[in-house]
Design a protein around this motif. Structure first.
Motif, PDB file in Angstrom:
ATOM      1  N   ASN A  43       5.922 -13.064  -2.494  1.00  0.00           N
ATOM      2  CA  ASN A  43       7.020 -13.520  -1.631  1.00  0.00           C
ATOM      3  C   ASN A  43       7.563 -12.371  -0.781  1.00  0.00           C
ATOM      4  OD1 ASN A  43       6.932 -16.187  -2.500  1.00  0.00           O
ATOM      5  ND2 ASN A  43       8.526 -15.915  -4.051  1.00  0.00           N
ATOM      6  N   LEU A  44       7.678 -11.198  -1.405  1.00  0.00           N
ATOM      7  CA  LEU A  44       8.179 -10.045  -0.666  1.00  0.00           C
ATOM      8  C   LEU A  44       7.191  -9.625   0.424  1.00  0.00           C
ATOM      9  CD1 LEU A  44      10.350  -7.863  -0.339  1.00  0.00           C
ATOM     10  CD2 LEU A  44       9.086  -6.481  -2.001  1.00  0.00           C
ATOM     11  N   GLU A  45       5.916  -9.661   0.107  1.00  0.00           N
ATOM     12  CA  GLU A  45       4.905  -9.294   1.106  1.00  0.00           C
ATOM     13  C   GLU A  45       4.997 -10.201   2.323  1.00  0.00           C
ATOM     14  OE1 GLU A  45       0.148  -8.255   1.316  1.00  0.00           O
ATOM     15  OE2 GLU A  45       0.826  -9.771  -0.116  1.00  0.00           O
ATOM     16  N   TYR A  46       5.177 -11.506   2.085  1.00  0.00           N
ATOM     17  CA  TYR A  46       5.296 -12.439   3.207  1.00  0.00           C
ATOM     18  C   TYR A  46       6.504 -12.096   4.075  1.00  0.00           C
ATOM     19  CZ  TYR A  46       5.518 -16.699   5.933  1.00  0.00           C
ATOM     20  OH  TYR A  46       5.548 -17.593   6.991  1.00  0.00           O
ATOM     21  N   ASN A 281      15.126  -2.396  12.741  1.00  0.00           N
ATOM     22  CA  ASN A 281      14.031  -1.420  12.749  1.00  0.00           C
ATOM     23  C   ASN A 281      13.239  -1.404  11.459  1.00  0.00           C
ATOM     24  OD1 ASN A 281      16.072  -0.367  11.149  1.00  0.00           O
ATOM     25  ND2 ASN A 281      15.663   1.756  11.721  1.00  0.00           N
ATOM     26  N   SER A 282      13.521  -2.330  10.538  1.00  0.00           N
ATOM     27  CA  SER A 282      13.013  -2.181   9.178  1.00  0.00           C
ATOM     28  C   SER A 282      12.406  -3.465   8.624  1.00  0.00           C
ATOM     29  CB  SER A 282      14.162  -1.743   8.263  1.00  0.00           C
ATOM     30  OG  SER A 282      13.725  -1.661   6.920  1.00  0.00           O
ATOM     31  N   PRO A 283      11.280  -3.344   7.891  1.00  0.00           N
ATOM     32  CA  PRO A 283      10.770  -4.498   7.153  1.00  0.00           C
ATOM     33  C   PRO A 283      11.707  -4.941   6.035  1.00  0.00           C
ATOM     34  CG  PRO A 283       9.048  -2.855   7.459  1.00  0.00           C
ATOM     35  CD  PRO A 283      10.348  -2.200   7.853  1.00  0.00           C
ATOM     36  N   GLY A 284      12.585  -4.029   5.598  1.00  0.00           N
ATOM     37  CA  GLY A 284      13.585  -4.393   4.591  1.00  0.00           C
ATOM     38  C   GLY A 284      12.992  -4.728   3.241  1.00  0.00           C
ATOM     39  N   ALA A 285      12.034  -3.929   2.786  1.00  0.00           N
ATOM     40  CA  ALA A 285      11.396  -4.196   1.496  1.00  0.00           C
ATOM     41  C   ALA A 285      12.355  -3.940   0.333  1.00  0.00           C
ATOM     42  CB  ALA A 285      10.139  -3.345   1.351  1.00  0.00           C
ATOM     43  N   HIS A 286      12.841  -2.705   0.233  1.00  0.00           N
ATOM     44  CA  HIS A 286      13.778  -2.364  -0.847  1.00  0.00           C
ATOM     45  C   HIS A 286      15.203  -2.758  -0.498  1.00  0.00           C
ATOM     46  CE1 HIS A 286      11.263  -0.203  -3.761  1.00  0.00           C
ATOM     47  NE2 HIS A 286      10.550   0.202  -2.724  1.00  0.00           N
ATOM     48  N   ASP A 287      15.518  -2.845   0.790  1.00  0.00           N
ATOM     49  CA  ASP A 287      16.888  -3.160   1.223  1.00  0.00           C
ATOM     50  C   ASP A 287      16.861  -4.365   2.168  1.00  0.00           C
ATOM     51  OD1 ASP A 287      19.620  -2.982   1.603  1.00  0.00           O
ATOM     52  OD2 ASP A 287      19.468  -1.440   3.145  1.00  0.00           O
ATOM     53  N   GLY A 289      14.972  -7.095   0.607  1.00  0.00           N
ATOM     54  CA  GLY A 289      14.038  -8.176   0.330  1.00  0.00           C
ATOM     55  C   GLY A 289      13.715  -8.277  -1.144  1.00  0.00           C
ATOM     56  N   ILE A 290      13.606  -7.116  -1.791  1.00  0.00           N
ATOM     57  CA  ILE A 290      13.237  -7.115  -3.200  1.00  0.00           C
ATOM     58  C   ILE A 290      14.323  -7.734  -4.077  1.00  0.00           C
ATOM     59  CG2 ILE A 290      14.120  -4.847  -3.926  1.00  0.00           C
ATOM     60  CD1 ILE A 290      11.267  -4.397  -5.138  1.00  0.00           C
ATOM     61  N   LYS A 427       5.733   0.574  -0.020  1.00  0.00           N
ATOM     62  CA  LYS A 427       6.558   1.464  -0.845  1.00  0.00           C
ATOM     63  C   LYS A 427       7.023   0.780  -2.136  1.00  0.00           C
ATOM     64  CE  LYS A 427       6.442   4.508   2.478  1.00  0.00           C
ATOM     65  NZ  LYS A 427       6.023   3.674   3.619  1.00  0.00           N
ATOM     66  N   VAL A 428       6.615  -0.480  -2.330  1.00  0.00           N
ATOM     67  CA  VAL A 428       7.044  -1.245  -3.507  1.00  0.00           C
ATOM     68  C   VAL A 428       5.949  -1.213  -4.565  1.00  0.00           C
ATOM     69  CG1 VAL A 428       7.652  -3.545  -4.367  1.00  0.00           C
ATOM     70  CG2 VAL A 428       8.534  -2.748  -2.159  1.00  0.00           C
TER      71      VAL A 428
END
Length: 452
Positions: A43-46, A281-287, A289-290, A427-428
């Motif tokens: 889900n996070l990758e999507y 500017n960010s994919p927002g993985a750790h901030d 989305g996770i 980075k996850v």
């Protein structure tokens, strides 16, 4: 004799199984489930691939909402809906910053701060003055500030161990710096990125403008060092800032809410959530989305394991934590107008790294109840449960007396990524994500079962 031994062995195994403490067995089941599930990770990758830059008001923010809404519907939760509200918004299409010197132009890596106003198409060109913080700027004669670009270049305090405290050591320059410079007549502002790494990634964020707004941007730490060195060689250096941005007075947006109904106290809600928006500017993985996919995973775990929750487990994907914090306030308003009883609330917005603990913002008696669960969770990486702050989105619920909690992880890598293009899916680490889902599900199970 052989048959007797087999029967004895089977009876021993059955007796051992029944002798296990129920909580320990359920928690083990939870971790067996999450550590073998790729669902949250996928889900996070999507979200990172198909909806990066999910700032409130953006099309990407709506793509992420729709994706997770469909996920909850397919999961078969009892209710899932979009809670509509309106809020101001801001969009940034482009940021360019360059040093103008001796007929040459040196580009710097930069991103606008929100909600910076746009420059004229030709950009803002002005001389620049470097300061090491707000106090230094306040002590300057205003005539030295007027018409210039103020460059805040105080580094973070790397002697601090917790990187959220490292961040706090320089955040005043980004948040309060542009407003002060505007009051003193500055034409624009550049801020050294607030991060723990010397690299080429600019870290954006919100800034607290007052009545007057001036173009403001963050530059990477490497470029901040470069600009500072250039100023030492040429004090009359000029800088050009181009920002293509638009401030919107009002947009319609949503929090996404999904519930698994409780069997005994369905009108009491245990909230778990994160914020679905991320900076442009960010994919927002750790901030963060996770935090969203971990919260969604809590509902998946309860569904797949058939855990009979007494209270309704409510997952909320909050919108607009980054810019105006309107999503958390909108849910608090929804709580008040609909007489919602939020039994407690847990937020995950500290990155998806190795688990460390939970902070509890509640009375001492409730902190003592929840902290007693630390021994059960210690095998899974929880080393403390103690009194402290929770999260931005759930904080408005404090006024209703709701006990609040914040999930905490090892912070050392977080500020390398925070509010930057570096906060990407690669980075996850899947195991760290899974352990977060498991610990969040486990503590919610314990609170639901035993009460506060």
């Amino acid at each position: 004799m052989r048959l007797f031994c087999i029967i004895f062995f089977l009876l021993f195994i059955i007796n051992l199984s029944f002798g296990q403490k129920p909580d320990e067995k359920v928690i083990r089941d939870i971790f067996d489930n999450v550590l073998t599930s790729n669902t949250a990770y996928n889900n996070l990758e999507y979200m990172c691939e198909h909806a990066p830059g999910r700032l409130v008001g953006s099309n990407e923010s709506l793509i992420a909402l729709e994706y997770l809404q469909n996920y909850f519907e397919e999961l078969g939760v009892d209710t899932v809906f979009l809670q509509e509200f309106t809020t101001p918004a801001w969009k940034c299409k482009n940021t360019e910053v360059s040093i103008l010197s001796d007929n040459s132009e040196i580009l710097l890596r930069a991103d606008a701060l929100g909600p910076s106003p746009a420059t004229t198409p030709g950009g803002l060109i002005a001389n620049i003055i470097e300061v090491q913080g707000l106090d230094e700027l306040k002590n300057l004669d205003q005539k030295y500030v007027e018409g210039k670009i103020v460059f805040y270049n105080r580094p973070v305090d790397m002697k601090l161990v917790n990187t959220f405290r490292v961040y706090s050591s320089a955040i005043d320059q980004r948040y309060h710096g542009p407003a002060l410079a505007a009051e003193l007549g500055a034409a624009g502002v550049l801020v050294r990125s607030v991060g723990t790494s010397i690299d080429t990634f600019p870290h954006t964020g919100s800034t607290g403008f007052k009545e007057k707004k001036i173009p403001s941007a963050a530059i990477s730490t490497i470029d901040a060092n470069l600009l500072s060195e250039a100023l030492k060689k040429e004090s009359t250096l000029r800088v050009k800032i181009i920002i293509d941005a638009e401030e919107l007075k009002e947009v319609t947006t949503y929090n996404l809410i999904a519930d698994i109904r409780g069997s005994e106290f369905p009108d009491e809600f245990i909230v778990v959530g994160g914020h679905i928006d991320s900076w442009f500017n960010s994919p927002g993985a750790h901030d963060d989305g996770i935090g969203c996919v971990q919260s969604a995973d809590v509902l998946r775990v309860f569904k797949e394991l058939g855990i009979d929750n007494k209270r309704t487990i409510r997952a909320i994907m909050f919108m607009d934590e980054e810019l105006y914090q309107s999503g958390g306030n909108a849910y608090a308003d929804y709580t008040k107008s609909n007489n919602i009883k939020n039994y407690c609330a847990l937020e995950a917005d500290a990155g998806g790294f190795t688990p460390e603990g939970f902070m509890v913002d509640a009375s001492d008696s409730i902190v003592n109840i929840i902290s007693a669960y630390q021994k059960l969770l210690e095998p899974y990486g929880i080393h403390y449960i103690k009194k402290g702050g929770s999260g931005v989105d759930i904080n408005p619920l404090k006024s209703f007396g709701v006990p609040l909690m914040g999930y905490r992880t090892d912070s050392q890598r977080y500020m390398d990524l925070h509010h930057s293009a570096n906060d990407s899916f690669d980075k996850v680490h899947i195991r760290e994500l899974q352990l977060g889902s498991g610990n969040m599900a486990a503590i919610i199970y314990l609170i639901d079962k035993h009460g506060l």
